[in-house]
Scaffold this motif. Structure first.
Motif, PDB file in Angstrom:
ATOM      1  N   GLU A 124       0.850  -1.193   0.000  1.00 58.92           N
ATOM      2  CA  GLU A 124       0.000   0.000   0.000  1.00 58.92           C
ATOM      3  C   GLU A 124       0.882   1.238   0.000  1.00 58.92           C
ATOM      4  OE1 GLU A 124      -4.176  -0.645   2.051  1.00 58.92           O
ATOM      5  OE2 GLU A 124      -2.578  -0.881   3.514  1.00 58.92           O
TER       6      GLU A 124
ATOM      7  N   HIS B 114      -9.595  -4.494   3.857  1.00 58.37           N
ATOM      8  CA  HIS B 114     -10.057  -4.451   2.467  1.00 58.37           C
ATOM      9  C   HIS B 114     -11.371  -5.207   2.301  1.00 58.37           C
ATOM     10  CE1 HIS B 114      -5.996  -3.322   0.399  1.00 58.37           C
ATOM     11  NE2 HIS B 114      -6.182  -2.664   1.524  1.00 58.37           N
TER      12      HIS B 114
ATOM     13  N   ASN C  85     -14.103  -3.132   3.514  1.00 55.48           N
ATOM     14  CA  ASN C  85     -14.347  -1.992   2.625  1.00 55.48           C
ATOM     15  C   ASN C  85     -15.202  -2.362   1.418  1.00 55.48           C
ATOM     16  OD1 ASN C  85     -12.811  -0.240   4.161  1.00 55.48           O
ATOM     17  ND2 ASN C  85     -10.952  -0.509   2.958  1.00 55.48           N
TER      18      ASN C  85
ATOM     19  N   LYS D  55     -15.602  -0.919  -4.936  1.00 57.56           N
ATOM     20  CA  LYS D  55     -15.219   0.069  -3.940  1.00 57.56           C
ATOM     21  C   LYS D  55     -16.430   0.910  -3.562  1.00 57.56           C
ATOM     22  CE  LYS D  55     -11.405   2.375  -4.574  1.00 57.56           C
ATOM     23  NZ  LYS D  55     -10.356   3.210  -5.196  1.00 57.56           N
TER      24      LYS D  55
ATOM     25  N   LYS E  73      -9.522   0.959   0.224  1.00 53.03           N
ATOM     26  CA  LYS E  73      -9.052  -0.017  -0.751  1.00 53.03           C
ATOM     27  C   LYS E  73      -9.727  -1.379  -0.595  1.00 53.03           C
ATOM     28  CE  LYS E  73      -6.290   3.172  -2.129  1.00 53.03           C
ATOM     29  NZ  LYS E  73      -6.763   4.000  -3.271  1.00 53.03           N
ATOM     30  N   VAL E  74      -9.815  -2.117  -1.721  1.00 52.64           N
ATOM     31  CA  VAL E  74     -10.394  -3.459  -1.722  1.00 52.64           C
ATOM     32  C   VAL E  74      -9.504  -4.438  -2.483  1.00 52.64           C
ATOM     33  CG1 VAL E  74     -12.759  -2.569  -1.570  1.00 52.64           C
ATOM     34  CG2 VAL E  74     -11.758  -3.015  -3.816  1.00 52.64           C
ATOM     35  N   ASP E  75      -8.288  -4.036  -2.836  1.00 51.94           N
ATOM     36  CA  ASP E  75      -7.461  -4.795  -3.767  1.00 51.94           C
ATOM     37  C   ASP E  75      -7.085  -6.177  -3.242  1.00 51.94           C
ATOM     38  OD1 ASP E  75      -6.832  -2.460  -5.792  1.00 51.94           O
ATOM     39  OD2 ASP E  75      -6.555  -1.669  -3.780  1.00 51.94           O
TER      40      ASP E  75
END
Length: 883
Positions: free
Chosen positions: A722, A825, A828, A842, A850-852
């Motif tokens: 991140e 994440h 989120n 998102k 963030k959701v990655d």
């Protein structure tokens, strides 16, 4: 430790060891504590608001006893603590009592008494801080101090309670109320710290696309910061009702309605006051004049306009309402032609009577904008203002320089510069109102007046007056040469008056100073929670760092909070997670030595399954409120029934539940219930069989590499990258070589039999991974690539996989290792419906949440399920048949 107790017919979630109960039903209390002396001191020196002697409720007394627990050496059991209770429980009086007793009471270990109990003594040179990111929070505690302190306390300790701090013992002891930046508290050494916790809906909000309202704003939308640069809304808070409201006006004929607790960056006129963030009510109650920052010129890119903005401005001032010609004074005619020519506009002089002003037509080809090569008069006739003079909205929201050109055309035609140094535009009421708004959008401070004149067909004329600041609003040399352009002033005075209450709402923005523009020219502020966007993380870390400087670890910090919103990465969320990790470590290794004081956590919450029908709310709140009997369950029922207030917010406020937003994929409790119970399995041993999922970013988005262990299906993040805070590394980008090296290491150390990676931004690397490892993989991401999967397509498969993952989480059949970044994440992630079901996304396209790593987890899940369906996975052992 999380436990479930049953009160009547209602289950309640209990977090923290202060709620342990003995077999006989009595409350379990610490063996050694300074709390008894603290309780005695408070009852002797403090009073209730009604004037009677102060008395803690039994529940509050238990909290005091546990918070002041000491070990056999007389050292505090806890150095940091979190007290989480429902709204209205009485957190501010508890905080105030702790502040006073830490300032003057027996709060540090002195010696062991004859009965073997610890005895306390006052802290030497006490310095107590009450900290918040909002001045309202600290002011609440300050106000409680004023009615809580008895005459005995004031006289005996020479206590003086002021606006910014309280002092005693001739300045040797102090309580400081701080809502400043983390830099202001850095380096200070407090002995005890307490961490404590809108605009009318129709308030017009300018955006780069036009106007919207406060009530219509959503997270992710772009508005303007204080300096005029675009900024994003990071959070749009629920609507609030029955708040005291005030009209705040600035010079320049602009005003907005704000609630009593709405925040402003402001400074009062008069003696210097250090604090910079004020609530509306604080400014109103002070009776002093206040100044707020000036709104900067709104920065927008040039628009594709149908006609030149300077030409339009000149025509609005001195053009024929229903014709394409302009009247120009003879002294300016030559300069006017030059001005138009320099802007690529061809005008021709029309026949006019001798001695009269010159007339110019512009029916030739414009060569401007989208109408290049078209007849200019035809473009003009299509404008909404052609037979009704006003500034069209597309020009009002055009580029910054285009709006300056529009203003210059208006001022060159119907404007003047006075001997007193003012720029004045004279026109109809409607056009003057438009000029006022235009000047405000350029960072000026105009004002408008109207002069009646019976001879005028409009009943008179309106005047817009302003000072030339930062740029010259004229182009014709006869006027421009006289102008003295002044340096732009950065503050402006405001007026505040109380008005009837209206529904209000708060937002947060990602601008560095947390300020945004509302109305036409008002700069205002909002920070509500200890999160990264308002420097809450830095404030907390600075305060925590300051505590470590104290001798023998005697300095401590207590956080007082309502239930937080999961996924926002707030300090409250970080603290809860740290506590749960502490308890998990103690459970797995109960005999391990403890080298640091523990975290104290005290929270009583409604069970996640508790319903919100009136009968249930009445019963649940009676227990969740503890012995704070002043909380009326019936009024809380009304809050749940008021559907203008989100149910999730009511659950957080009055059930004290940590509840995600209503469109979240998971609740915190649902995700946490899937955590791997045996920490001995944490990590991946060499040779472990896994599938991998990868989602890569570049700068703003995170990059995640996730493994799913075949033996038990546990999800284990390999690495999640991140970006660091922008102020530390504004130009940060992911180190692709480092990511590439991590991928190759996984293939060397582990038995990777499936690997699905999102191709966006990483095509060349995925091609190289394909070439290197395609023969080792038992499942392919797509017919074209063993590894590459395009998450921008294949929505049906992604949706079905997401629903399957959700079902496994809800059934507690999903397994993860408790990684806190993946957890954030996942919390989120928001529900997004399509033709095939529920997928994820998102909060908004530009949301900082963030959701990655959840996306990478979903890709690993897809690889795992494809492997199961391929028949190559032995379902009895979880091992692969063969490579």
């Amino acid at each position: 430790m999380v436990r479930d107790f049953k009160f009547g017919d209602w289950n309640h979630k209990v977090l923290g060891n202060t709620w342990k109960v003995n077999y006989d039903g009595t409350w379990f209390l610490p063996e050694r504590t300074l709390g008894w002396g603290v309780l005695g001191w408070c009852s002797s020196y403090l009073k209730n608001e009604d004037g009677n002697a102060w008395q803690f409720t039994p529940e509050q007394a238990r909290i005091i006893l546990w918070w002041y627990a000491v070990d056999c050496r007389g050292r505090f059991t806890y150095r940091t603590g979190i007290l989480q209770r429902l709204k209205g429980w009485g957190k501010d009086p508890v905080a105030a009592s702790l502040a006073l007793v830490e300032m003057l009471g027996p709060v540090r270990f002195s010696h062991w008494g004859a009965d073997g109990d610890p005895a306390g003594k006052p802290q030497r040179s006490p310095w107590v801080t009450v900290n918040a990111v909002s001045q309202t929070q600290t002011r609440n505690t300050s106000k409680v101090l004023q009615w809580m302190a008895t005459d005995k306390l004031v006289k005996e300790y020479e206590l003086v309670i002021g606006v910014e701090q309280a002092t005693a013992l001739k300045g040797q002891a102090s309580i400081v109320f701080s809502a400043s930046s983390y830099r202001a508290v850095e380096g200070n050494r407090p002995t005890f710290s307490i961490l404590n916790e809108a605009l009318a809906l129709d308030t017009p909000i300018p955006t780069p696309r036009g106007w919207t309202t406060m009530g219509a704003l959503e997270a992710g939308e772009e508005i303007f910061g204080s300096d005029g640069a675009p900024t994003r809304v990071t959070a749009a808070k629920p609507i609030q009702h029955d708040r005291d409201c005030y009209r705040v006006s600035v010079r320049g004929d602009d005003s907005i309605v704000a609630s009593d607790g709405h925040l402003w960056r402001a400074k009062p006129n008069g003696p210097t006051v250090k604090k910079s963030i004020w609530t509306t009510k604080e400014m109103y109650d002070s009776g002093r004049p206040f100044y707020v920052p000036r709104a900067g010129a709104r920065e927008t890119a040039d628009a594709d306009l149908p006609v030149d903005p300077y030409l339009l401005g000149y025509w609005l001032g001195d053009g024929s309402t229903g014709d394409c010609n302009i009247t120009v004074g003879n002294e300016d005619s030559g300069d006017f032609e030059s001005q138009m020519s320099s802007r690529g506009v061809t005008v021709r002089k029309l026949k006019s009577s001798p001695g009269k002003a010159s007339r110019f037509g512009f029916s030739g080809r414009s060569g401007f904008g989208s109408d290049m090569g078209n007849d200019l008069s035809r473009s003009f006739r299509k404008l909404s203002c052609f037979n009704d003079k006003h500034i069209p909205e597309e020009f009002m929201h055009a580029g910054t320089e285009q709006r300056k050109e529009l203003l210059r055309g208006l001022m060159d035609s119907d404007g003047c510069y006075t001997n007193q140094g003012y720029c004045v535009f004279v026109g109809t009421e409607r056009l003057a109102e438009d000029v006022l708004r235009l000047a405000q959008s350029l960072g000026l401070l105009p004002s408008k007046t109207f002069a009646s004149d019976a001879r005028s067909r409009h009943g008179g004329s309106a005047r817009v007056t302003f000072v030339a600041e930062g740029f010259n609003p004229f182009s014709l040399s006869r006027k421009a040469d006289r102008v003295e352009v002044k340096e732009r002033r950065t503050w402006t005075r405001i007026r505040i008056e109380k008005v009837d209450s209206v529904p209000v709402r708060c937002i947060s923005v990602e601008a560095e100073d947390s300020l945004f523009q509302a109305g036409n020219a008002v700069v205002t502020h909002n920070t509500q929670h200890w999160v990264a966007g308002n420097n809450g993380h830095e404030m907390f870390e600075t305060l925590a760092g300051n505590l470590t400087k104290s001798p023998n670890g005697t300095a401590r910090m207590l956080s007082i909070t309502n239930a937080y919103m999961p996924g926002e990465d707030s300090v409250a969320e970080k603290q809860r997670y740290a506590y749960m990790e502490q308890e998990e470590t103690k459970r797995l290794a109960p005999d391990a030595p403890r080298y640091a004081a523990e975290i104290y956590y005290d929270s009583l919450e409604a069970d996640p399954a508790a319903k919100t029908d009136p009968a249930t709310v009445l019963e649940v709140v009676k227990h969740i409120r503890g012995d704070s009997v002043w909380l009326d369950p019936e009024s809380i029922v009304g809050s749940f029934l008021n559907r203008s207030i989100a149910v999730a917010r009511s659950r957080r406020m009055f059930y004290n539940q940590v509840i995600a937003k209503e469109d979240a994929l998971f609740e915190e409790a649902e995700w946490d219930a899937c955590r791997e119970p045996d920490s001995t399995k944490h990590g991946l041993q060499p040779g472990t069989e896994v599938v991998l999922g990868f989602d890569g970013g570049k700068s703003d988005d995170a990059t995640a590499l996730i493994a799913k262990r075949l033996s038990d299906g546990c999800v284990i993040p390999i690495y999640i990258w991140e970006r660091p805070p922008k102020e530390l590394e504004p130009d940060w980008e992911i180190n692709r070589e480092e990511v590439d090296a991590q991928i190759h290491y996984c293939f060397r150390a582990l038995k990777v039999v499936g690997f699905y990676a999102d191709v966006a931004l990483w095509e060349s690397y995925i091609d190289s991974w394909n070439r290197a490892y395609r023969d080792r993989l038992l499942v392919k991401a797509s017919p074209k690539s063993p590894i590459g999967w395009d998450m921008r397509g294949g929505q049906k498969k992604i949706t079905l996989a997401n629903e399957a993952l959700m079902d496994s989480v809800f059934a507690e059949k999903f397994l993860h290792n408790g990684n806190r970044v993946l957890r954030r994440h996942a919390l989120n992630a928001r529900r997004r419906s399509n033709a095939w079901g529920v997928t994820f996304g998102k909060e908004s396209r530009e949301s900082p949440l963030k959701v990655d790593s959840f996306a990478a987890t979903l890709l690993a899940e897809m690889a795992y399920r494809d492997l199961q369906e391929s028949g190559k996975l032995n379902r009895r052992t979880g091992h692969v048949y063969a490579y």
